[in-house]
Design a protein around this motif. Sequence first.
Motif, PDB file in Angstrom:
ATOM      1  N   PHE B 148       0.493  -1.287   0.204  1.00  0.00           N
ATOM      2  CA  PHE B 148      -0.333   0.185  -0.189  1.00  0.00           C
ATOM      3  C   PHE B 148       0.528   0.997  -0.115  1.00  0.00           C
ATOM      4  N   ASP B 149       0.653   2.222  -0.538  1.00  0.00           N
ATOM      5  CA  ASP B 149       1.190   3.780  -0.256  1.00  0.00           C
ATOM      6  C   ASP B 149       0.972   4.426   0.592  1.00  0.00           C
ATOM      7  N   ASP B 150       0.177   4.051   1.661  1.00  0.00           N
ATOM      8  CA  ASP B 150       0.368   5.051   2.782  1.00  0.00           C
ATOM      9  C   ASP B 150       1.814   5.628   2.654  1.00  0.00           C
ATOM     10  N   ALA B 151       2.007   6.722   4.437  1.00  0.00           N
ATOM     11  CA  ALA B 151       3.039   7.117   5.116  1.00  0.00           C
ATOM     12  C   ALA B 151       3.592   6.108   5.302  1.00  0.00           C
ATOM     13  N   ASP B 152       2.715   5.395   6.190  1.00  0.00           N
ATOM     14  CA  ASP B 152       3.884   3.849   6.502  1.00  0.00           C
ATOM     15  C   ASP B 152       4.344   2.818   6.156  1.00  0.00           C
ATOM     16  N   ASN B 153       4.033   3.180   4.762  1.00  0.00           N
ATOM     17  CA  ASN B 153       4.308   1.473   3.574  1.00  0.00           C
ATOM     18  C   ASN B 153       3.692   0.619   4.018  1.00  0.00           C
ATOM     19  N   THR B 154       2.491   0.054   4.280  1.00  0.00           N
ATOM     20  CA  THR B 154       1.889  -0.676   4.617  1.00  0.00           C
ATOM     21  C   THR B 154       2.301  -1.347   3.990  1.00  0.00           C
ATOM     22  N   THR B 155       2.516  -3.864   3.952  1.00  0.00           N
ATOM     23  CA  THR B 155       2.311  -4.189   3.632  1.00  0.00           C
ATOM     24  C   THR B 155       1.833  -5.661   4.777  1.00  0.00           C
ATOM     25  N   LEU B 156       0.627  -5.972   3.564  1.00  0.00           N
ATOM     26  CA  LEU B 156      -0.809  -7.052   4.150  1.00  0.00           C
ATOM     27  C   LEU B 156       0.175  -8.268   3.383  1.00  0.00           C
ATOM     28  N   TYR B 157       0.464  -9.685   4.205  1.00  0.00           N
ATOM     29  CA  TYR B 157       1.011 -10.923   3.765  1.00  0.00           C
ATOM     30  C   TYR B 157      -0.501 -11.513   3.596  1.00  0.00           C
ATOM     31  N   VAL B 158      -0.874 -11.893   2.527  1.00  0.00           N
ATOM     32  CA  VAL B 158      -2.602 -12.900   2.615  1.00  0.00           C
ATOM     33  C   VAL B 158      -1.783 -14.363   2.384  1.00  0.00           C
ATOM     34  N   ALA B 159      -2.162 -15.270   3.123  1.00  0.00           N
ATOM     35  CA  ALA B 159      -1.927 -16.565   2.913  1.00  0.00           C
ATOM     36  C   ALA B 159      -2.271 -16.754   1.584  1.00  0.00           C
ATOM     37  N   THR B 161      -3.255 -20.432   0.535  1.00  0.00           N
ATOM     38  CA  THR B 161      -3.399 -21.404   0.485  1.00  0.00           C
ATOM     39  C   THR B 161      -5.060 -21.141   0.851  1.00  0.00           C
ATOM     40  N   THR B 162      -4.982 -20.511   2.079  1.00  0.00           N
ATOM     41  CA  THR B 162      -6.541 -20.068   2.664  1.00  0.00           C
ATOM     42  C   THR B 162      -7.039 -18.667   2.355  1.00  0.00           C
ATOM     43  N   GLY B 163      -6.289 -17.701   2.333  1.00  0.00           N
ATOM     44  CA  GLY B 163      -6.636 -16.379   1.660  1.00  0.00           C
ATOM     45  C   GLY B 163      -7.174 -15.652   3.324  1.00  0.00           C
ATOM     46  N   GLU B 164      -6.795 -15.814   3.733  1.00  0.00           N
ATOM     47  CA  GLU B 164      -6.520 -15.109   5.345  1.00  0.00           C
ATOM     48  C   GLU B 164      -5.287 -13.857   5.426  1.00  0.00           C
ATOM     49  N   VAL B 165      -5.340 -12.944   5.762  1.00  0.00           N
ATOM     50  CA  VAL B 165      -4.794 -11.427   5.807  1.00  0.00           C
ATOM     51  C   VAL B 165      -3.750 -12.118   7.274  1.00  0.00           C
ATOM     52  N   VAL B 166      -2.204 -12.758   7.089  1.00  0.00           N
ATOM     53  CA  VAL B 166      -1.753 -13.719   8.247  1.00  0.00           C
ATOM     54  C   VAL B 166      -1.161 -12.370   8.710  1.00  0.00           C
ATOM     55  N   GLU B 167      -0.490 -11.213   8.119  1.00  0.00           N
ATOM     56  CA  GLU B 167       0.718 -10.464   8.580  1.00  0.00           C
ATOM     57  C   GLU B 167       0.966  -8.763   8.184  1.00  0.00           C
ATOM     58  N   ARG B 168       0.959  -8.249   8.814  1.00  0.00           N
ATOM     59  CA  ARG B 168       1.482  -6.606   8.662  1.00  0.00           C
ATOM     60  C   ARG B 168       2.533  -6.094   8.588  1.00  0.00           C
ATOM     61  N   ARG B 169       3.065  -5.101   7.943  1.00  0.00           N
ATOM     62  CA  ARG B 169       4.235  -5.157   8.119  1.00  0.00           C
ATOM     63  C   ARG B 169       4.227  -3.579   7.400  1.00  0.00           C
ATOM     64  N   ASN B 170       4.870  -2.353   8.362  1.00  0.00           N
ATOM     65  CA  ASN B 170       5.243  -1.838   7.694  1.00  0.00           C
ATOM     66  C   ASN B 170       6.328  -0.793   8.287  1.00  0.00           C
ATOM     67  N   ASP B 171       6.622   0.954   8.211  1.00  0.00           N
ATOM     68  CA  ASP B 171       7.831   1.360   8.371  1.00  0.00           C
ATOM     69  C   ASP B 171       8.192   1.383   9.832  1.00  0.00           C
ATOM     70  N   THR B 172       7.289   1.486  10.805  1.00  0.00           N
ATOM     71  CA  THR B 172       7.532   1.324  12.009  1.00  0.00           C
ATOM     72  C   THR B 172       7.777   0.587  12.308  1.00  0.00           C
ATOM     73  N   TRP B 173       7.127  -1.013  11.401  1.00  0.00           N
ATOM     74  CA  TRP B 173       7.816  -2.189  12.335  1.00  0.00           C
ATOM     75  C   TRP B 173       9.277  -2.382  11.257  1.00  0.00           C
ATOM     76  N   ARG B 174       9.814  -2.076  10.869  1.00  0.00           N
ATOM     77  CA  ARG B 174      11.009  -2.233   9.844  1.00  0.00           C
ATOM     78  C   ARG B 174      12.385  -1.628  11.018  1.00  0.00           C
ATOM     79  N   LEU B 175      11.450  -0.303  11.298  1.00  0.00           N
ATOM     80  CA  LEU B 175      12.529   0.551  12.125  1.00  0.00           C
ATOM     81  C   LEU B 175      12.986  -0.413  13.221  1.00  0.00           C
TER      82      LEU B 175
END
Lengths: 252, 238
Positions: B148-159, B161-175
């Motif tokens: 995603f192109d939001d201010a914190d560069n959010t990334t969502l990970y979708v499984a 095989t199951t279609g579930e959103v299993v993880e979310r990452r952003n620049d705060t997490w990366r730091l």
Amino acid sequence: MRLAVPFGAASASSDQVKNMRWPALARNTHKWLALAIGVQAALWTLSGLYMTAVHIDIIHGDHLVRHAAPTPIDLTGLVEPGAVMGGQPSASARLEVQLGRPVYVVAGGTGRALFDARTGRELSPLGEDAARARASELFAGAGALKTVELLAEAPPEIRGRPAPIWRVEFDGWWRPTLYISAQTGELVAKRHDLWRMFDVVWMLHIMDYQERENVNNTLLRVATWTAVVSCASGAWLLIFSFRRRRRARKAA
Amino acid sequence: MLLIRTLHKWFGLILGLQFLLWTVSGAMMALLDHHKVSGEHTVRAPAPLAAPTTLMSIGALAEMVAGPVQGVKLRPLNDRYVYEVKTAMGTSILDAVSGQPMVIDAVAARRLAAAAYVGEGRITAVEPVAKHGLETRGLVLPLWKAKFDDADNTTLYVAATTGEVVERRNDTWRLWDVFWMLHIMDYTDRASFNHPLIITVATGVAWLALSGVILLFRSFRRSDFAWVLDGWDRLRSR
């Protein structure tokens, strides 16, 4: 090679600081900051040592639970999952095997429940016998079952988990304890004294003495930055500590 | 006491840098808001969905998947109900009404990520993830990565095989993750804090801290506390 060390801070106002040498200033800074944070720094390192030395898988109690090979489930003649889910929106039903029989673990808007998948009969809330049997089925240790009690409220060591819940303790080192959901028969948590000790040192490490989970509390923030400055002043003091000794040796 | 001072000095020289890194990384992790680090406000709970009344019979599942069934879950996935079936081959999902096997392709992953996302950003890319990286450690592959192109560069990970959103990452997490790496001294995987290097260094630094506490008793004289003690004496003699 010798670096020039200024022997006075001309700009400082008080007489004490004016006459103070850099090494003495470094020593004083380090001394007073260490007085403020020293004991906590010792607690940080000792709690950190415990958390690194005892493997996290042991802390989690993975060894307390039997990891049976997944068994095939016969799907013929089962009650339809839609029938036991009721009409609650976004409900889900999971088919699994508990105590050798297929069951549905249902989660919905109003809570969770357990159903026999062959008859559709509701099995929850679990009675003492069922909780006993479930805990014995799951427990991988050698100890015999010691106590079984139904708790109306989740105790601090499983804070935040839904209640009522069965607490089943077994004989053995470090008081192994399994928590079985009274609603679903699921294993909710496994605890033993190494986990309980970890929880205490974690509390000391993050300085949240109430909930033991807020890593952003003000006390911790102030303490950590004090530690940064104290540590940096120690590095500053190191410069003088080693140079002075070398000079002394040369003089002798 | 001189021995302890010497030891404190030498331990400080050898291990002081790691102690400084521990205090700095600890202070930074205490400073970074863990709600932002976990990205918990960037995803929403799915909208309530009533289960359809005409579900495919669970007994029919056995013929639709290869190998014996080890577990089944009937659950909502975004706008429909699915059967999630586990076999020795892995996990797969089927439409709970039609029984059609569902494949989470790039289009489906984009739709699922967009439905779960809360924020100002829009999806700029959806890419398959077949190999573990720092952001996907501990997750089950294969995955879809929705940027995603939001201010914190959010990334969502979708499984996949199951279609579930299993993880979310952003620049705060990366730091945060850089400081986490420095804190646990696992410079390659950033995952384990139970390795010989950190246990050894932690033992040495524990001694550094303890010897420092011992030295405190010798480093202060009464005159250091004159500003407190004299005032106290004056109060008492009054």
